[in-house]
Scaffold this motif. Structure first.
Motif, PDB file in Angstrom:
ATOM      1  N   VAL A  50      40.520  27.489  37.869  1.00 58.76           N
ATOM      2  CA  VAL A  50      39.439  26.885  38.753  1.00 58.76           C
ATOM      3  C   VAL A  50      38.140  27.945  38.633  1.00 58.76           C
ATOM      4  O   VAL A  50      38.256  29.230  38.534  1.00 58.76           O
ATOM      5  N   VAL A  51      36.991  27.277  38.532  1.00 61.97           N
ATOM      6  CA  VAL A  51      35.708  28.063  38.458  1.00 61.97           C
ATOM      7  C   VAL A  51      35.089  27.508  39.736  1.00 61.97           C
ATOM      8  O   VAL A  51      34.712  26.547  40.010  1.00 61.97           O
ATOM      9  N   VAL A  52      34.546  28.420  40.502  1.00 57.72           N
ATOM     10  CA  VAL A  52      33.792  28.053  41.707  1.00 57.72           C
ATOM     11  C   VAL A  52      32.595  29.101  42.091  1.00 57.72           C
ATOM     12  O   VAL A  52      32.691  30.244  41.754  1.00 57.72           O
ATOM     13  N   ASP A  53      31.809  28.538  42.794  1.00 60.25           N
ATOM     14  CA  ASP A  53      30.607  29.503  43.201  1.00 60.25           C
ATOM     15  C   ASP A  53      30.629  29.515  44.434  1.00 60.25           C
ATOM     16  O   ASP A  53      30.526  28.493  45.464  1.00 60.25           O
ATOM     17  N   SER A  54      30.856  30.785  45.126  1.00 63.81           N
ATOM     18  CA  SER A  54      30.940  30.775  46.524  1.00 63.81           C
ATOM     19  C   SER A  54      30.766  32.330  46.894  1.00 63.81           C
ATOM     20  O   SER A  54      30.731  33.369  46.341  1.00 63.81           O
ATOM     21  N   ASP A  55      30.343  32.497  48.415  1.00 64.44           N
ATOM     22  CA  ASP A  55      30.304  33.917  48.805  1.00 64.44           C
ATOM     23  C   ASP A  55      31.584  34.383  49.855  1.00 64.44           C
ATOM     24  O   ASP A  55      31.621  35.159  50.116  1.00 64.44           O
ATOM     25  N   LEU A  56      32.484  33.445  49.715  1.00 65.11           N
ATOM     26  CA  LEU A  56      33.717  33.554  50.331  1.00 65.11           C
ATOM     27  C   LEU A  56      34.662  34.447  49.411  1.00 65.11           C
ATOM     28  O   LEU A  56      34.393  34.449  48.225  1.00 65.11           O
ATOM     29  N   GLU A  57      35.881  34.977  50.166  1.00 66.01           N
ATOM     30  CA  GLU A  57      36.716  35.587  49.355  1.00 66.01           C
ATOM     31  C   GLU A  57      37.819  34.407  48.884  1.00 66.01           C
ATOM     32  O   GLU A  57      38.494  33.963  49.641  1.00 66.01           O
ATOM     33  N   VAL A  58      37.667  33.864  47.689  1.00 64.64           N
ATOM     34  CA  VAL A  58      38.202  32.689  47.202  1.00 64.64           C
ATOM     35  C   VAL A  58      39.658  32.934  46.914  1.00 64.64           C
ATOM     36  O   VAL A  58      40.138  31.778  47.322  1.00 64.64           O
ATOM     37  N   ALA A  59      40.213  33.956  46.479  1.00 58.62           N
ATOM     38  CA  ALA A  59      41.598  34.058  46.206  1.00 58.62           C
ATOM     39  C   ALA A  59      42.464  33.557  47.429  1.00 58.62           C
ATOM     40  O   ALA A  59      43.291  32.658  47.295  1.00 58.62           O
ATOM     41  N   PRO A  60      42.285  34.261  48.798  1.00 59.03           N
ATOM     42  CA  PRO A  60      43.123  33.667  49.779  1.00 59.03           C
ATOM     43  C   PRO A  60      42.837  32.054  49.956  1.00 59.03           C
ATOM     44  O   PRO A  60      43.850  31.613  50.764  1.00 59.03           O
ATOM     45  N   VAL A  61      41.772  31.821  49.869  1.00 56.84           N
ATOM     46  CA  VAL A  61      41.327  30.324  50.418  1.00 56.84           C
ATOM     47  C   VAL A  61      42.216  29.495  49.259  1.00 56.84           C
ATOM     48  O   VAL A  61      42.640  28.527  49.779  1.00 56.84           O
TER      49      VAL A  61
END
Length: 178
Positions: A50-61
Protein backbone atom coordinates in the motif's frame (compact mmCIF):
# COMPACT_ATOMS: atom_id res chain seq x y z
CA UNK A 1 9.34 13.16 1.20
CA UNK A 2 6.49 15.54 1.83
CA UNK A 3 3.59 16.44 -0.41
CA UNK A 4 1.20 19.11 0.80
CA UNK A 5 2.68 18.79 4.29
CA UNK A 6 2.13 15.04 4.33
CA UNK A 7 4.49 12.09 3.98
CA UNK A 8 4.25 9.44 1.30
CA UNK A 9 4.39 6.05 3.03
CA UNK A 10 4.97 2.58 1.61
CA UNK A 11 3.23 0.02 3.82
CA UNK A 12 4.08 -3.66 3.54
CA UNK A 13 1.49 -6.01 5.00
CA UNK A 14 2.83 -9.28 6.32
CA UNK A 15 1.31 -12.68 5.50
CA UNK A 16 -1.70 -11.61 3.43
CA UNK A 17 -3.21 -13.43 0.45
CA UNK A 18 -1.06 -16.52 0.86
CA UNK A 19 -3.05 -19.13 -1.03
CA UNK A 20 -6.43 -19.43 0.68
CA UNK A 21 -5.11 -17.91 3.91
CA UNK A 22 -5.48 -14.33 5.19
CA UNK A 23 -7.52 -12.99 2.26
CA UNK A 24 -7.42 -9.22 1.91
CA UNK A 25 -8.95 -7.99 -1.37
CA UNK A 26 -6.99 -4.90 -2.41
CA UNK A 27 -9.96 -2.94 -3.84
CA UNK A 28 -11.91 -3.43 -0.62
CA UNK A 29 -8.82 -2.58 1.43
CA UNK A 30 -8.51 0.76 -0.41
CA UNK A 31 -12.18 1.50 0.39
CA UNK A 32 -11.76 0.63 4.08
CA UNK A 33 -8.57 2.70 4.31
CA UNK A 34 -10.38 5.72 2.84
CA UNK A 35 -13.11 5.30 5.47
CA UNK A 36 -10.39 5.17 8.16
CA UNK A 37 -8.84 8.47 7.10
CA UNK A 38 -6.41 7.32 4.41
CA UNK A 39 -8.07 8.42 1.16
CA UNK A 40 -6.24 7.88 -2.09
CA UNK A 41 -4.33 4.81 -0.95
CA UNK A 42 -2.95 2.84 -3.86
CA UNK A 43 -2.07 -0.84 -3.88
CA UNK A 44 0.34 -2.90 -5.93
CA UNK A 45 -0.23 -6.60 -6.60
CA UNK A 46 -2.27 -8.74 -4.21
CA UNK A 47 0.52 -9.30 -1.69
CA UNK A 48 -0.26 -6.38 0.58
CA UNK A 49 1.60 -3.36 -0.75
CA UNK A 50 0.00 0.00 0.00
CA UNK A 51 1.23 3.48 -0.85
CA UNK A 52 -0.48 6.37 0.89
CA UNK A 53 0.05 10.09 1.43
CA UNK A 54 -0.80 11.01 5.02
CA UNK A 55 0.21 12.92 8.11
CA UNK A 56 -1.18 10.08 10.26
CA UNK A 57 0.84 7.29 11.81
CA UNK A 58 -0.26 4.86 9.10
CA UNK A 59 0.94 1.46 10.38
CA UNK A 60 -1.54 1.20 13.28
CA UNK A 61 -4.38 2.55 11.13
CA UNK A 62 -3.73 0.00 8.37
CA UNK A 63 -3.27 -2.86 10.85
CA UNK A 64 -6.57 -1.99 12.58
CA UNK A 65 -8.42 -1.83 9.25
CA UNK A 66 -7.02 -5.19 8.13
CA UNK A 67 -7.82 -6.78 11.50
CA UNK A 68 -11.35 -5.36 11.80
CA UNK A 69 -12.37 -5.68 8.15
CA UNK A 70 -10.67 -8.94 7.16
CA UNK A 71 -9.87 -10.75 10.41
CA UNK A 72 -6.12 -10.72 9.72
CA UNK A 73 -3.89 -9.46 12.52
CA UNK A 74 -0.35 -9.27 11.19
CA UNK A 75 2.32 -6.58 11.44
CA UNK A 76 2.37 -3.71 8.95
CA UNK A 77 5.86 -2.45 8.19
CA UNK A 78 6.18 1.07 6.81
CA UNK A 79 8.94 3.09 5.25
CA UNK A 80 8.74 6.60 3.89
CA UNK A 81 9.15 7.15 0.16
CA UNK A 82 12.57 8.72 0.81
CA UNK A 83 13.64 5.83 3.03
CA UNK A 84 12.61 3.34 0.34
CA UNK A 85 14.88 5.19 -2.10
CA UNK A 86 17.75 4.95 0.40
CA UNK A 87 17.10 1.22 0.76
CA UNK A 88 17.20 0.73 -3.00
CA UNK A 89 20.40 2.78 -3.26
CA UNK A 90 22.09 0.83 -0.44
CA UNK A 91 21.70 -2.56 -2.14
CA UNK A 92 24.93 -4.51 -1.53
CA UNK A 93 24.10 -6.82 -4.48
CA UNK A 94 23.53 -4.45 -7.43
CA UNK A 95 24.40 -7.08 -10.05
CA UNK A 96 21.74 -9.40 -8.64
CA UNK A 97 19.14 -6.63 -8.81
CA UNK A 98 19.98 -6.04 -12.48
CA UNK A 99 20.39 -9.65 -13.57
CA UNK A 100 17.74 -11.48 -11.51
CA UNK A 101 15.41 -8.95 -9.83
CA UNK A 102 12.86 -11.55 -8.75
CA UNK A 103 15.59 -13.47 -6.90
CA UNK A 104 16.96 -10.35 -5.22
CA UNK A 105 14.90 -9.79 -2.06
CA UNK A 106 14.71 -7.44 0.89
CA UNK A 107 13.27 -8.45 4.24
CA UNK A 108 11.84 -5.46 6.08
CA UNK A 109 12.15 -5.72 9.86
CA UNK A 110 10.08 -3.95 12.50
CA UNK A 111 13.11 -3.31 14.70
CA UNK A 112 16.88 -3.10 14.53
CA UNK A 113 18.50 -6.51 14.96
CA UNK A 114 21.21 -7.09 17.54
CA UNK A 115 24.78 -6.76 16.22
CA UNK A 116 25.64 -10.26 17.45
CA UNK A 117 22.78 -11.83 15.50
CA UNK A 118 23.62 -9.76 12.40
CA UNK A 119 27.23 -10.94 12.49
CA UNK A 120 26.15 -14.60 12.53
CA UNK A 121 23.60 -14.07 9.76
CA UNK A 122 26.13 -12.29 7.55
CA UNK A 123 28.37 -15.36 7.60
CA UNK A 124 26.26 -16.28 4.55
CA UNK A 125 27.76 -14.67 1.43
CA UNK A 126 24.32 -13.92 0.04
CA UNK A 127 22.94 -11.95 3.01
CA UNK A 128 23.67 -8.42 4.20
CA UNK A 129 21.89 -6.40 6.87
CA UNK A 130 21.61 -2.63 6.58
CA UNK A 131 19.66 -0.84 9.32
CA UNK A 132 16.23 -2.59 9.52
CA UNK A 133 16.53 -4.30 6.14
CA UNK A 134 18.03 -7.63 5.17
CA UNK A 135 19.17 -8.02 1.57
CA UNK A 136 19.17 -11.58 0.21
CA UNK A 137 20.48 -12.71 -3.16
CA UNK A 138 18.77 -16.05 -3.77
CA UNK A 139 21.02 -16.64 -6.81
CA UNK A 140 19.48 -19.85 -8.19
CA UNK A 141 16.02 -19.94 -6.65
CA UNK A 142 13.82 -19.12 -3.69
CA UNK A 143 11.79 -22.29 -3.20
CA UNK A 144 13.59 -24.93 -1.20
CA UNK A 145 16.46 -22.57 -0.42
CA UNK A 146 17.47 -22.95 3.26
CA UNK A 147 18.41 -19.27 3.19
CA UNK A 148 15.01 -17.58 3.33
CA UNK A 149 12.93 -14.96 5.11
CA UNK A 150 11.75 -17.44 7.76
CA UNK A 151 15.34 -18.40 8.57
CA UNK A 152 16.29 -14.71 8.72
CA UNK A 153 13.43 -14.02 11.13
CA UNK A 154 14.47 -16.93 13.36
CA UNK A 155 18.14 -15.99 13.37
CA UNK A 156 17.43 -12.32 14.09
CA UNK A 157 14.54 -13.10 16.46
CA UNK A 158 12.44 -10.45 14.68
CA UNK A 159 9.38 -10.47 12.46
CA UNK A 160 9.69 -9.18 8.95
CA UNK A 161 8.16 -9.28 5.50
CA UNK A 162 9.97 -9.91 2.25
CA UNK A 163 9.63 -8.28 -1.18
CA UNK A 164 11.51 -8.90 -4.40
CA UNK A 165 13.44 -6.19 -6.22
CA UNK A 166 10.90 -5.93 -9.03
CA UNK A 167 8.12 -5.19 -6.54
CA UNK A 168 10.25 -2.68 -4.64
CA UNK A 169 11.14 -0.73 -7.77
CA UNK A 170 7.45 -0.66 -8.76
CA UNK A 171 6.53 0.59 -5.28
CA UNK A 172 9.17 3.29 -5.56
CA UNK A 173 7.75 4.39 -8.92
CA UNK A 174 4.22 4.36 -7.49
CA UNK A 175 5.31 6.43 -4.48
CA UNK A 176 6.79 9.05 -6.80
CA UNK A 177 3.37 9.63 -8.38
CA UNK A 178 2.04 11.31 -5.21
Amino acid sequence: METNGMTVWVALLRAVNLGVRNKVPMAELRERLAEAGLPGARTHLQSGNVVVDSDLEVAPVIRAVVRESFGVDEPVLVRSRDRLEEILDANPFPAAARERPTLMRVVFLAEHPSPERVKRLEEHDDVRVRDREVYIDYRTGVHGNPLNAAMVARRLALHGTERNWTTLTKLSELAKTF
